[in-house]
Design an enzyme around this catalytic site. Sequence first.
Site, PDB file in Angstrom:
ATOM      1  N   GLY A   1      -8.507  18.961  -7.383  1.00 47.04           N
ATOM      2  CA  GLY A   1      -7.409  19.342  -8.265  1.00 47.04           C
ATOM      3  C   GLY A   1      -7.731  18.979  -9.693  1.00 47.04           C
TER       4      GLY A   1
ATOM      5  N   CYS B   1      -0.820   3.592 -10.206  1.00 44.89           N
ATOM      6  CA  CYS B   1      -1.757   2.688  -9.529  1.00 44.89           C
ATOM      7  C   CYS B   1      -3.228   3.033  -9.722  1.00 44.89           C
ATOM      8  CB  CYS B   1      -1.440   2.655  -8.038  1.00 44.89           C
ATOM      9  SG  CYS B   1       0.153   1.898  -7.719  1.00 44.89           S
TER      10      CYS B   1
ATOM     11  N   GLU C   1       4.183   6.512  -3.595  1.00 42.92           N
ATOM     12  CA  GLU C   1       5.438   7.078  -4.083  1.00 42.92           C
ATOM     13  C   GLU C   1       5.645   8.429  -3.394  1.00 42.92           C
ATOM     14  OE1 GLU C   1       5.594   7.142  -8.350  1.00 42.92           O
ATOM     15  OE2 GLU C   1       4.972   5.056  -8.457  1.00 42.92           O
TER      16      GLU C   1
ATOM     17  N   LYS D   1      -4.816   2.547 -13.242  1.00 36.97           N
ATOM     18  CA  LYS D   1      -4.728   1.121 -13.621  1.00 36.97           C
ATOM     19  C   LYS D   1      -5.641   0.256 -12.749  1.00 36.97           C
ATOM     20  CE  LYS D   1      -1.001  -0.966 -11.808  1.00 36.97           C
ATOM     21  NZ  LYS D   1      -1.239  -2.143 -10.978  1.00 36.97           N
TER      22      LYS D   1
ATOM     23  N   PHE E   1       0.818  -1.217   0.000  1.00 33.54           N
ATOM     24  CA  PHE E   1       0.000   0.000   0.000  1.00 33.54           C
ATOM     25  C   PHE E   1       0.849   1.264   0.000  1.00 33.54           C
ATOM     26  CE2 PHE E   1      -2.504  -3.386   1.922  1.00 33.54           C
ATOM     27  CZ  PHE E   1      -3.677  -3.320   1.168  1.00 33.54           C
TER      28      PHE E   1
HETATM   29  C1  UDX Z   1      -1.460   5.087  -4.502  1.00 39.97           C
HETATM   30  C2  UDX Z   1      -2.039   4.609  -3.147  1.00 39.97           C
HETATM   31  O1  UDX Z   1      -2.174   5.736  -2.276  1.00 39.97           O
HETATM   32  C3  UDX Z   1      -1.149   3.548  -2.547  1.00 39.97           C
HETATM   33  O2  UDX Z   1      -1.755   3.058  -1.357  1.00 39.97           O
HETATM   34  C4  UDX Z   1      -0.971   2.413  -3.551  1.00 39.97           C
HETATM   35  O3  UDX Z   1      -0.075   1.460  -3.059  1.00 39.97           O
HETATM   36  C5  UDX Z   1      -0.461   2.929  -4.871  1.00 39.97           C
HETATM   37  O4  UDX Z   1      -1.317   3.964  -5.356  1.00 39.97           O
HETATM   38  P1  UDX Z   1       0.506   6.684  -5.333  1.00 39.97           P
HETATM   39  O5  UDX Z   1       0.136   6.274  -6.717  1.00 39.97           O
HETATM   40  O6  UDX Z   1       1.948   6.732  -4.962  1.00 39.97           O
HETATM   41  O7  UDX Z   1      -0.193   5.703  -4.262  1.00 39.97           O
HETATM   42  O8  UDX Z   1      -0.072   8.157  -5.102  1.00 39.97           O
HETATM   43  P2  UDX Z   1      -1.091   8.914  -4.127  1.00 39.97           P
HETATM   44  O9  UDX Z   1      -0.332   9.747  -3.169  1.00 39.97           O
HETATM   45  O10 UDX Z   1      -2.108   8.016  -3.563  1.00 39.97           O
HETATM   46  O11 UDX Z   1      -1.765   9.917  -5.161  1.00 39.97           O
HETATM   47  C6  UDX Z   1      -2.399   9.447  -6.345  1.00 39.97           C
HETATM   48  C7  UDX Z   1      -2.915  10.604  -7.176  1.00 39.97           C
HETATM   49  O12 UDX Z   1      -4.041  11.194  -6.546  1.00 39.97           O
HETATM   50  C8  UDX Z   1      -1.914  11.737  -7.416  1.00 39.97           C
HETATM   51  O13 UDX Z   1      -2.008  12.127  -8.769  1.00 39.97           O
HETATM   52  C9  UDX Z   1      -2.396  12.835  -6.502  1.00 39.97           C
HETATM   53  O14 UDX Z   1      -2.059  14.126  -6.987  1.00 39.97           O
HETATM   54  C10 UDX Z   1      -3.898  12.610  -6.520  1.00 39.97           C
HETATM   55  N1  UDX Z   1      -4.597  13.104  -5.319  1.00 39.97           N
HETATM   56  C11 UDX Z   1      -4.338  12.546  -4.092  1.00 39.97           C
HETATM   57  C12 UDX Z   1      -5.564  14.100  -5.459  1.00 39.97           C
HETATM   58  O15 UDX Z   1      -5.815  14.605  -6.569  1.00 39.97           O
HETATM   59  N2  UDX Z   1      -6.236  14.517  -4.337  1.00 39.97           N
HETATM   60  C13 UDX Z   1      -6.007  13.984  -3.103  1.00 39.97           C
HETATM   61  O16 UDX Z   1      -6.671  14.416  -2.150  1.00 39.97           O
HETATM   62  C14 UDX Z   1      -5.026  12.984  -2.981  1.00 39.97           C
END
Ligand code: UDX
Length: 437
Positions: free
Chosen positions: A249, A256, A149, A259, A146
Amino acid sequence: MSEQRQPVGVIGVGWVGLVTAACFAELGHPVIARDILPEKVESLSRGELTIHEPELGDLLRRNAERITFTTDMEELLAGARLLFVCVDTPPTYSGDADLSRVRSVVADLSPDGGHVLVMKSTVPAGTGESIRRDLPGLPYVSCPEFLKEGSAVKDFMHPDRVVIGTDAGDEAGAAAVAALYEPLGGEILPTDVASAEMIKLASNAFLATKISFINEIANVCEEVGADVGEVSRGMGLDERIGSSFLRAGIGYGGSCFPKDVSALKMLAGNTGYHFQLLTAVIEVNELQKRRVVGKLEKHLGSLLGKRVALLGLAFKPDTDDMREASSLVLAARLQGEGAEVVAYDPVASERAGEMLGSVEMADSALEALDGVDAAVLVTEWGEFAELDWAEAAARMARPLLVDGRNFLDPVKLRALGFEYEGIGKSSVDAPTPAASD
Ligand code: UDX
């Protein structure tokens, strides 16, 4: 040799695999990490990091002696008993998960090698069952990852929960995996394989749903004069809702969410169930990236011949990962409208340059802003908060800023002469809300 000190095997050293290898080494375990790409293995063996991830470089340097990087599957199989499969499962054209890399790893294993296959790659529910059918006798444990990045090491080392799925007969393998994670202190959730697989997909799909939900709320806020920042703060104070993942946003990206949401939708579809909600989550996310174009047109009219700067290109800050980044769609849309696009990212410029061939790359944010008719803040890198925005305004042909992450202070920017457009906020100056904490 004790169970704890037997080398841990890691197959596939992408984001998850490399972090897994480094963190198990930090916990004192010898690790053998195997990847099929010789250049990646050579770089890592020389101590050169292949991705941008805070803390990871230090961890790898500190534990260099404990980790062996290799392309040789035999070496891994000879040395390690627990085999953490961390290969990627990208989407196919249909949106299903592509399991070819998982399948090719499984093809190298045999039931009598004394190994335990620990699946960390995100796979559709049912994958474990089908692998167990193909390789009866090879213990199988589903242990989804989980980590996020940008905070991957911290997330690995301080998990909210460790899900360990196993089916009858493979309990010893599950216990060995649980023992590896025990020192981390997160709640260990033992369950069956199919449920473990679903927990991972459902978690990501739920978080993506939260983001698309707040993005739609933001779009309505713009129409009714509300501020989505205030709305999500008010919603988040309800314990049942929670405040995280309610930042509006220009859409989610990364390797992730897009996909896994699509894989879950397809998984349901393949069983004959139409997952309506996820269809909307995906559509809202696609439309959200495109709304920026309308915001620019509101101020500039036609974008033909206009020069627009994109600040930040990675799918989120603190990573150089460009997979499914909103910037890719946005740059293409702007160019489609005839705009000239210039871009800057603190770390992803090189990767982005390869993907955005016709976009001009600048060496700094201020350089990107030189002479532009507008700028879009795409990724909320910390350095953009520190930027000399007065200097930025002076350099821009027109100080128009679309803040795609509601990251900057509209009052301050407007005072510097900017026309400021956020997401889910009224575009006229609003009084600063009273601080609540
Ligand atoms: C995600 C999951 O959080 C993680 O648990 C899983 O293992 C892999 O996928 P990650 O892809 O690293 O992790 O990014 P994350 O920080 O979750 O953000 C994903 C996307 O959502 C980003 O583009 C971020 O900008 C966007 N986001 C996140 C929003 O637009 N609003 C938010 O409130 C939070």
